[in-house]
Design a protein around this motif. Structure first.
Motif, PDB file in Angstrom:
ATOM      1  N   ARG A   5       0.819  -1.227   0.000  1.00  5.10           N
ATOM      2  CA  ARG A   5       0.000   0.000   0.000  1.00  5.10           C
ATOM      3  C   ARG A   5       0.848   1.271   0.000  1.00  5.10           C
ATOM      4  N   LYS A   6       2.106   1.167   0.372  1.00  2.00           N
ATOM      5  CA  LYS A   6       3.002   2.315   0.209  1.00  2.00           C
ATOM      6  C   LYS A   6       3.189   2.632  -1.270  1.00  2.00           C
ATOM      7  N   MET A   7       3.205   1.585  -2.100  1.00  2.00           N
ATOM      8  CA  MET A   7       3.402   1.762  -3.538  1.00  2.00           C
ATOM      9  C   MET A   7       2.078   1.919  -4.277  1.00  2.00           C
ATOM     10  N   VAL A   8       1.076   1.154  -3.863  1.00  2.00           N
ATOM     11  CA  VAL A   8      -0.239   1.180  -4.512  1.00  2.00           C
ATOM     12  C   VAL A   8      -1.285   1.399  -3.415  1.00  2.00           C
ATOM     13  N   PRO A   9      -1.571   2.655  -3.099  1.00  2.00           N
ATOM     14  CA  PRO A   9      -2.439   2.966  -1.961  1.00  2.00           C
ATOM     15  C   PRO A   9      -3.821   2.313  -2.010  1.00  2.00           C
ATOM     16  N   ASP A  10      -4.365   2.088  -3.190  1.00  2.00           N
ATOM     17  CA  ASP A  10      -5.705   1.513  -3.266  1.00  2.00           C
ATOM     18  C   ASP A  10      -5.696  -0.006  -3.462  1.00  2.00           C
ATOM     19  N   ALA A  11      -4.575  -0.664  -3.151  1.00  2.00           N
ATOM     20  CA  ALA A  11      -4.502  -2.128  -3.262  1.00  2.00           C
ATOM     21  C   ALA A  11      -5.503  -2.760  -2.308  1.00  2.00           C
ATOM     22  N   THR A  12      -6.225  -3.750  -2.810  1.00  2.00           N
ATOM     23  CA  THR A  12      -7.228  -4.416  -1.980  1.00  2.00           C
ATOM     24  C   THR A  12      -6.610  -5.616  -1.268  1.00  2.00           C
ATOM     25  N   ASP A  13      -7.248  -6.024  -0.193  1.00  2.00           N
ATOM     26  CA  ASP A  13      -6.785  -7.195   0.545  1.00  2.00           C
ATOM     27  C   ASP A  13      -6.919  -8.437  -0.334  1.00  2.00           C
ATOM     28  N   PRO A  14      -6.049  -9.429  -0.142  1.00  2.00           N
ATOM     29  CA  PRO A  14      -6.166 -10.658  -0.930  1.00  2.00           C
ATOM     30  C   PRO A  14      -7.497 -11.353  -0.653  1.00  2.00           C
ATOM     31  N   ILE A  15      -8.029 -11.994  -1.660  1.00  2.00           N
ATOM     32  CA  ILE A  15      -9.276 -12.744  -1.517  1.00  2.00           C
ATOM     33  C   ILE A  15      -8.996 -14.069  -0.804  1.00  2.00           C
ATOM     34  N   GLN A  16      -7.823 -14.641  -1.107  1.00  2.00           N
ATOM     35  CA  GLN A  16      -7.464 -15.940  -0.538  1.00  2.00           C
ATOM     36  C   GLN A  16      -5.944 -16.009  -0.429  1.00  2.00           C
ATOM     37  N   HIS A  17      -5.435 -16.735   0.540  1.00  2.00           N
ATOM     38  CA  HIS A  17      -3.997 -16.938   0.651  1.00  2.00           C
ATOM     39  C   HIS A  17      -3.725 -18.291   1.300  1.00  2.00           C
ATOM     40  N   LEU A  18      -2.515 -18.735   1.141  1.00  2.00           N
ATOM     41  CA  LEU A  18      -2.100 -20.032   1.680  1.00  2.00           C
ATOM     42  C   LEU A  18      -0.795 -19.827   2.437  1.00  2.00           C
ATOM     43  N   VAL A  19      -0.749 -20.325   3.639  1.00  2.00           N
ATOM     44  CA  VAL A  19       0.467 -20.266   4.440  1.00  2.00           C
ATOM     45  C   VAL A  19       0.961 -21.692   4.624  1.00  2.00           C
ATOM     46  N   SER A  20       2.181 -21.940   4.207  1.00  2.00           N
ATOM     47  CA  SER A  20       2.754 -23.273   4.304  1.00  2.00           C
ATOM     48  C   SER A  20       3.152 -23.590   5.741  1.00  2.00           C
ATOM     49  N   PRO A  21       2.930 -24.833   6.193  1.00  2.00           N
ATOM     50  CA  PRO A  21       3.376 -25.239   7.525  1.00  2.00           C
ATOM     51  C   PRO A  21       4.828 -25.720   7.505  1.00  2.00           C
ATOM     52  N   TRP A  22       5.645 -25.105   6.668  1.00  2.00           N
ATOM     53  CA  TRP A  22       7.019 -25.536   6.443  1.00  2.00           C
ATOM     54  C   TRP A  22       7.784 -25.785   7.736  1.00  2.00           C
ATOM     55  N   GLY A  23       7.683 -24.878   8.656  1.00  2.00           N
ATOM     56  CA  GLY A  23       8.472 -24.991   9.883  1.00  2.00           C
ATOM     57  C   GLY A  23       8.026 -26.085  10.830  1.00  2.00           C
ATOM     58  N   THR A  24       6.801 -26.582  10.690  1.00  2.00           N
ATOM     59  CA  THR A  24       6.315 -27.626  11.603  1.00  2.00           C
ATOM     60  C   THR A  24       6.038 -28.949  10.890  1.00  2.00           C
ATOM     61  N   ASP A  25       6.221 -29.000   9.586  1.00  2.00           N
ATOM     62  CA  ASP A  25       5.962 -30.219   8.813  1.00  2.00           C
ATOM     63  C   ASP A  25       7.133 -31.184   8.985  1.00  2.00           C
ATOM     64  N   PRO A  26       6.927 -32.338   9.651  1.00  2.00           N
ATOM     65  CA  PRO A  26       8.032 -33.273   9.890  1.00  2.00           C
ATOM     66  C   PRO A  26       8.569 -33.912   8.614  1.00  2.00           C
ATOM     67  N   ASP A  27       7.791 -33.855   7.532  1.00  2.00           N
ATOM     68  CA  ASP A  27       8.239 -34.450   6.280  1.00  2.00           C
ATOM     69  C   ASP A  27       9.083 -33.503   5.431  1.00  2.00           C
ATOM     70  N   SER A  28       9.103 -32.231   5.751  1.00  2.00           N
ATOM     71  CA  SER A  28       9.876 -31.301   4.926  1.00  2.00           C
ATOM     72  C   SER A  28      10.791 -30.389   5.737  1.00  2.00           C
ATOM     73  N   LEU A  29      10.730 -30.454   7.025  1.00  2.00           N
ATOM     74  CA  LEU A  29      11.536 -29.570   7.872  1.00  2.00           C
ATOM     75  C   LEU A  29      13.016 -29.664   7.490  1.00  2.00           C
ATOM     76  N   GLY A  30      13.565 -28.562   7.085  1.00  2.00           N
ATOM     77  CA  GLY A  30      14.970 -28.526   6.724  1.00  2.00           C
ATOM     78  C   GLY A  30      15.247 -28.984   5.308  1.00  2.00           C
ATOM     79  N   ALA A  31      14.219 -29.259   4.528  1.00  2.00           N
ATOM     80  CA  ALA A  31      14.419 -29.756   3.170  1.00  2.00           C
ATOM     81  C   ALA A  31      14.715 -28.611   2.205  1.00  2.00           C
ATOM     82  N   TYR A  32      15.256 -28.954   1.062  1.00  2.00           N
ATOM     83  CA  TYR A  32      15.526 -27.989   0.000  1.00  2.00           C
ATOM     84  C   TYR A  32      15.324 -28.694  -1.324  1.00  2.00           C
ATOM     85  N   SER A  33      15.242 -27.917  -2.386  1.00  2.00           N
ATOM     86  CA  SER A  33      15.037 -28.531  -3.694  1.00  2.00           C
ATOM     87  C   SER A  33      16.283 -29.313  -4.098  1.00  2.00           C
TER      88      SER A  33
END
Length: 104
Positions: A5-33
């Motif tokens: 909003r500093k750059m685009v003052p009339d930017a609207t809030d996202p309709i949807q978003h996804l937050v990855s559980p990367w830090g607590t996922d035992p199957d990927s914790l510390g993984a890399y590509s």
């Protein structure tokens, strides 16, 4: 949204978003590509192609520095520049785009 909003003052809030559980996922914790031997470099570009107004960055998007933090950082800087150019073309002028972060 604060920085956007500093750059685009009339930017609207996202309709949807996804937050990855990367830090607590035992199957990927510390993984890399992990790249396959002989992987063509153009395969780094395809996952980074924008979808509508969504852009992607990260260590896996870096052809030169995949698997490293500086790969994630530099791919993020490149995406920011692409977004800045797009906003400049769409809205014209540089008055709209204020510098919110600078790399020395």
């Amino acid at each position: 949204m604060f920085q956007l909003r500093k750059m685009v003052p009339d930017a609207t809030d996202p309709i949807q978003h996804l937050v990855s559980p990367w830090g607590t996922d035992p199957d990927s914790l510390g993984a890399y590509s992990c790249d396959l031997i002989g992987k063509p470099t153009d395969q780094y570009e395809s996952p980074c192609d924008p979808v509508d107004n969504q852009y992607f960055a990260g260590e896996a998007a870096s052809a030169d520095h995949s698997r490293y933090v500086h790969g994630a950082y530099t791919s993020g800087i490149m995406v920011v520049e692409v977004c800045r150019r797009r906003l400049t073309v769409q809205h014209g002028g540089s008055d709209l785009l204020q510098l919110v972060m600078r790399e020395d």
